[in-house]
Structure formats: C-alpha cells, structure tokens
Design an enzyme around this catalytic site. Structure first.
Site, mmCIF file in Angstrom:
data_model
loop_
_atom_site.group_PDB
_atom_site.id
_atom_site.type_symbol
_atom_site.label_atom_id
_atom_site.label_comp_id
_atom_site.label_asym_id
_atom_site.label_seq_id
_atom_site.Cartn_x
_atom_site.Cartn_y
_atom_site.Cartn_z
ATOM 1 N N LYS A 67 0.851 -1.186 0.000
ATOM 2 C CA LYS A 67 0.000 0.000 0.000
ATOM 3 C C LYS A 67 0.888 1.238 0.000
ATOM 4 C CE LYS A 67 -3.092 2.867 2.628
ATOM 5 N NZ LYS A 67 -3.562 3.234 3.984
ATOM 6 N N GLY A 103 -7.991 9.066 10.298
ATOM 7 C CA GLY A 103 -8.241 9.097 11.734
ATOM 8 C C GLY A 103 -9.336 10.048 12.179
ATOM 9 N N ALA A 117 -9.511 5.474 4.830
ATOM 10 C CA ALA A 117 -9.371 6.623 5.737
ATOM 11 C C ALA A 117 -10.683 7.369 5.932
ATOM 12 C CB ALA A 117 -8.294 7.594 5.270
ATOM 13 N N GLY A 118 -10.973 7.676 7.202
ATOM 14 C CA GLY A 118 -12.105 8.525 7.534
ATOM 15 C C GLY A 118 -13.349 7.813 8.001
ATOM 16 N N ASN A 137 -8.583 1.483 10.333
ATOM 17 C CA ASN A 137 -7.791 1.151 11.506
ATOM 18 C C ASN A 137 -8.356 1.837 12.743
ATOM 19 O OD1 ASN A 137 -4.222 1.323 12.399
ATOM 20 N ND2 ASN A 137 -5.922 0.413 13.446
ATOM 21 N N THR A 138 -8.303 3.177 12.767
ATOM 22 C CA THR A 138 -8.703 3.934 13.954
ATOM 23 C C THR A 138 -10.146 3.651 14.358
ATOM 24 O OG1 THR A 138 -7.179 5.678 13.266
ATOM 25 C CG2 THR A 138 -8.740 6.230 14.999
#
Length: 327
Positions: free
Chosen positions: A170, A231, A257-258, A279-280
């Site tokens: 990635k 995040g 993301a987001g 992830n977050t």
C-alpha cells in the site's frame, strides 16, 4: 569497529558479517530486513557480507500499523488473489498485540496493513507483530505510513519486500502532518517507480476521479480514495466523486481513511466500492472487538444492499398498501 545502526552509534567486534551483527544484537535474522549504506542486503548474503567502519545500517521489521464467514460466493480479487472478506484492517493503535489479534479475528479480515519500523536495538527480545498475527494466515500489506516523499516511500517498500517477500503493497505519500492528505505529485512519482520494479501497488489518493484514473493507467492494482482525513471518523464526505471513481475504474476501488462507524462502511459498499480499509475506527472504539464485528457486518450489509439494488428515490409518498378495496 564503529558503525551506526538504526541511528545509534555502536561498537562491534571486527571483522563481523551482517549475520554476526544480528547475533551480537540478539535479533532473529528471519524476522528482519537489513539495509547497508542505503543498499538492501539479501538474506542469502547475511553470512558473506562483511561490515566496515562507518557503515550505516538499518534493521527493520513489521509493526502494528482470518478467514471470513462468506455471505455468498461474491469474492474480492486484488493482484490476482481472491479473498472472501472485503474488509481490510490496520494493525496500529491497539493497546497491545493480543488485542490487535483479537480485533482482526473478529473483523473477519484477511488482509492487514503493517508499518515498517526500525527494530528496537535496546531490547530486541520484545514481541513482534508476526508473533501474534501470522503472515501465514493473513496477507500482510506493508504500507508507507509516515512517508512524505516518493524516495522515502520507495525505500520503505523495498525494505518491506526484502523483509517479507511480498510484492503487494500500500502506497501513501503524505502532504503534511496536519491533514495527512496525499501529496499527489509524490504519490505519482513513487507509483511509477514501484510499478516498474514489479510491485503490486494499492494506492491511497484523494477522491479526485481524474487522478484516480491516472493512477490506474500507471498500473496500480487498486485505487484507495479517502472518505475523510485519516483518523477523523467523519465518514464519506464526497459520495458523488467516490461513485464516479467506482464507475470508471477497471481495478478494485476501496475507501481508505475517515470511516468512523459501521454505517460509514455500509455507505461505502452501497456506493459500489470493492472494499474498505480502516484502523482507527476499530482500534479507538471503546470496545475494539465489538466494533470489529460491527464493521464486518456493516461491510456485508452494504455489499448486499448494493447487489440488491435500492428502491428509486421519489419526491412524494407512495403507499405500500393497495388502495383498492379500501373500506
């Protein structure tokens, strides 16, 4: 003999090979990649490569940066390999590797992103991610988190390939610390080099359809537009552009993301995305294990809704019960 290892001055016995250095440091050679003066040392050359004064050495490994229960035969394929789960998860921000492993198991993910970081020389016996999340069970997806130039990203992924032997990577090249938005010029530069070197590049980018198409034309195997800043948990901010990217792409498109909660993941899948990477949203939840399970279900629900085809939107009410025979 004095050399620099991972930025630290070290005195070693002279002469010493790369294998001997790792032995002196107490580091298992099979779990790391070694770079000498910006040149990767193949594992096959550890025993024969002799170090000299003033060498600069980098020793890196993977850090936290399953089989899914398939809802059907509707699978997801990237770089020629097929997966049952359309949820990809990161391995960072958890309280420990044990929680990381439990969350990944609950998510049903089969691909996990990993960051490449220096080995801790002061305590090489510390546990590593591979001790809890086996690359034999999961596909490791090395990423370039924290890279702000094309050169740094390319160097990182070359080391990652040496450490683990994986071509699927990635790519993310960030523009600044505040927004963590992609630096598109550097991203394109890095993508061109990596594709030429035989890497299978899944690329983090903006939600710009023109740039997404350009990255696909370069040869990237998957396009990963952001939903919102990394995040942030804000969810998909520009569904129109995401949908355009999906409709024009001939390679998988994954929102990256987001995402903040399961409904965000479902929306991404309802737009026709092939998958979602997060992830977050899981790691920062009050109960990461429950959230991982929720995300798994959200991905499945969104995908089923997309395949089913939603009802048309209407400007006015339309009764669900027939009016004929009304008393």
């Amino acid at each position: 003999m004095n050399i620099t290892i991972n930025g630290e001055a070290r005195a070693l016995q002279n002469p010493v090979t790369v294998a001997g250095m790792l032995t002196q440091l107490g580091i298992a050679s099979g779990k790391v990649a070694v770079e000498r003066n910006l040149e990767i040392v193949p594992k096959s050359a550890f025993e024969t490569t002799t170090l000299t004064d003033d060498d600069r050495i980098e020793i890196v490994h993977f850090i936290g940066g399953g089989n899914a229960d398939p809802i059907s035969t509707d699978t997801f394929t990237v770089a020629g390999k097929t997966y049952n789960s359309r949820l990809l998860v990161g391995t960072g921000k958890y309280k420990d590797f044990e929680e990381t492993a439990r969350a990944i198991e609950a998510s049903g993910a089969e691909i996990v992103t990993v960051a490449v970081r220096r080995v801790n020389l002061s305590d090489p016996s510390q546990p590593m991610l591979v001790d809890f999340v086996s690359p034999k069970k999961y596909t490791y997806l090395p990423n370039t988190a924290g890279c702000f130039t094309a050169d740094d990203a390319v160097r990182t992924l070359r080391l990652a390939r040496e450490a683990g032997g994986w071509n699927l990577v990635k790519l993310e090249v960030l523009g600044d610390q505040k927004t963590l938005y992609p630096n598109i010029l550097e991203t394109v530069k890095a993508a061109e080099v990596l594709v030429k070197e035989g890497f299978e590049v899944m690329v983090y980018t903006t939600d710009d359809p023109i740039m997404a198409k350009h990255l696909e034309d370069i040869g990237c195997c998957a396009i990963m537009p952001l939903a919102a800043p990394i995040g942030s948990g804000l969810g998909i901010q520009n569904p129109v552009n995401i949908r355009i990217i999906v409709e024009q792409a001939k390679v998988p498109v994954l929102v990256d993301a987001g995402v903040g909660t399961a409904s965000d993941a479902a929306i991404a899948m309802e737009l026709g995305c092939d998958g979602v990477l997060m992830n977050t949203a899981i790691a920062a939840a009050k109960d990461p294990i429950k959230m991982a399970r929720a995300m798994k279900l959200g991905i499945e629900a969104g995908r089923l809704a997309y395949l089913a085809g939603r009802m048309p939107r209407k400007m006015y009410a339309d009764p669900s019960s027939p009016l004929a025979g009304l008393i």
